[in-house]
Design a protein around this motif. Structure first.
Motif, PDB file in Angstrom:
ATOM      1  N   TYR A  42       0.847  -1.190   0.000  1.00  0.00           N
ATOM      2  CA  TYR A  42       0.000   0.000   0.000  1.00  0.00           C
ATOM      3  C   TYR A  42       0.881   1.238   0.000  1.00  0.00           C
ATOM      4  N   PRO A  43       0.503   2.274  -0.742  1.00  0.00           N
ATOM      5  CA  PRO A  43       1.309   3.499  -0.753  1.00  0.00           C
ATOM      6  C   PRO A  43       1.261   4.204   0.603  1.00  0.00           C
ATOM      7  N   SER A  46       2.244  10.223  -1.654  1.00  0.00           N
ATOM      8  CA  SER A  46       1.927  10.469  -3.058  1.00  0.00           C
ATOM      9  C   SER A  46       2.963   9.778  -3.944  1.00  0.00           C
ATOM     10  N   PRO A  47       2.641   9.542  -5.219  1.00  0.00           N
ATOM     11  CA  PRO A  47       3.591   8.859  -6.102  1.00  0.00           C
ATOM     12  C   PRO A  47       4.943   9.555  -6.200  1.00  0.00           C
ATOM     13  N   ALA A  48       4.965  10.871  -6.039  1.00  0.00           N
ATOM     14  CA  ALA A  48       6.215  11.625  -6.178  1.00  0.00           C
ATOM     15  C   ALA A  48       6.976  11.761  -4.857  1.00  0.00           C
ATOM     16  N   SER A  49       6.423  11.239  -3.763  1.00  0.00           N
ATOM     17  CA  SER A  49       7.052  11.436  -2.459  1.00  0.00           C
ATOM     18  C   SER A  49       8.313  10.594  -2.269  1.00  0.00           C
ATOM     19  N   PRO A  53       6.615   1.838   0.040  1.00  0.00           N
ATOM     20  CA  PRO A  53       5.266   1.364   0.339  1.00  0.00           C
ATOM     21  C   PRO A  53       5.260   0.474   1.577  1.00  0.00           C
TER      22      PRO A  53
END
Length: 257
Positions: A42-43, A46-49, A53
């Protein structure tokens, strides 16, 4: 006469599958169980952080029990075919050159084998494992569709699509075997590599047998001939898988104390 031979071959195949299932179950029960995890990530940002996971284990699969199931499914199927329960239906299917019983059973057993091979090669993500199982099932169902087009078939499009889909799971497995860019220095045990290569070749052999059948090659090749080849190849494939899994389990367990 061909039907009698096929009935006897199914009876022998069913007995051999069943005997091996019992032997593998006994061996696994007395040597220890090999449990492999099924995980989901699970993340955590954010995708750019760039945050790693969160990985959670959602299940554990007993590889030995999986091998037993992969043997029991064809055992039950072959014995039912050799009995009056499915005997008449099977004879009609062979006469019509369409055998849905084969495809249904193989869709389950081959998908289970590929699922476990993926796990043994370090694939734990539940999404990848489910897609691996689904892709192999789709391959077999496409081959079923191809068979319904007759022999020799007027088109091999379902077979071509099945081949394209079928190579994808093996490509994913190869990625984990070759591990490009890995820095840990871990090398997959030789027994698992041998199992993977052996099953890849046997799955390929199954595809070649079906291609010959769909093309009607060589000339004069009959559907019972293709069915006999499938029965032998199926027995060899599942036996090779099950006993190599047993070898992997025994090596993982180590010498007896």
């Amino acid at each position: 006469m061909a039907h009698v031979n096929l009935r006897m071959l199914n009876l022998v195949a069913g007995i051999l599958h069943l005997a091996q299932a019992v032997a593998v179950a006994w061996t696994v029960n007395h040597s220890g169980h090999l449990l492999l995890p099924v995980t989901v990530e699970y993340p955590t940002g954010s995708p750019a952080s760039g945050l790693p996971p969160e990985r959670i284990s959602v299940a554990a699969v007993d590889v030995g029990i999986g091998a037993v199931i992969a043997l029991l499914l064809p055992a039950v199927t072959h014995l039912l075919i050799a009995s009056p329960i499915l005997g008449a239906h099977y004879r009609g299917a062979i006469e019509g050159q369409r055998n849905p019983i084969r495809w249904v059973e193989y869709a389950f057993s081959s998908s289970i084998m590929l699922f476990l091979i993926a796990q043994l090669n370090g694939i734990t993500d539940v999404g990848t494992l489910v897609l691996t199982y689904t892709a192999q099932s789709a391959v077999v169902l496409l081959l079923w569709l191809q068979e319904r087009l007759g022999t020799p078939a007027r088109t091999l499009r379902p077979f071509v699509v099945a081949s394209v889909i079928g190579i994808v799971p093996w490509g994913v497995i190869a990625l984990h075997v070759l591990a490009p860019g890995a820095t840990s220095g871990y090398d997959q045990p030789g027994g698992i590599r041998l199992l993977t290569i052996t099953l890849l070749l046997l799955f390929f052999g199954f595809g070649v047998n079906q291609w010959l059948g769909f093309r009607g090659v060589p000339a004069g090749r009959t559907y019972p001939t293709e069915e006999r080849a499938y029965l032998v190849l199926g027995l060899v494939t599942r036996a090779a898988f099950a006993w190599q899994v047993v070898a992997v389990i025994l090596l993982a367990a180590g010498p007896p104390q």
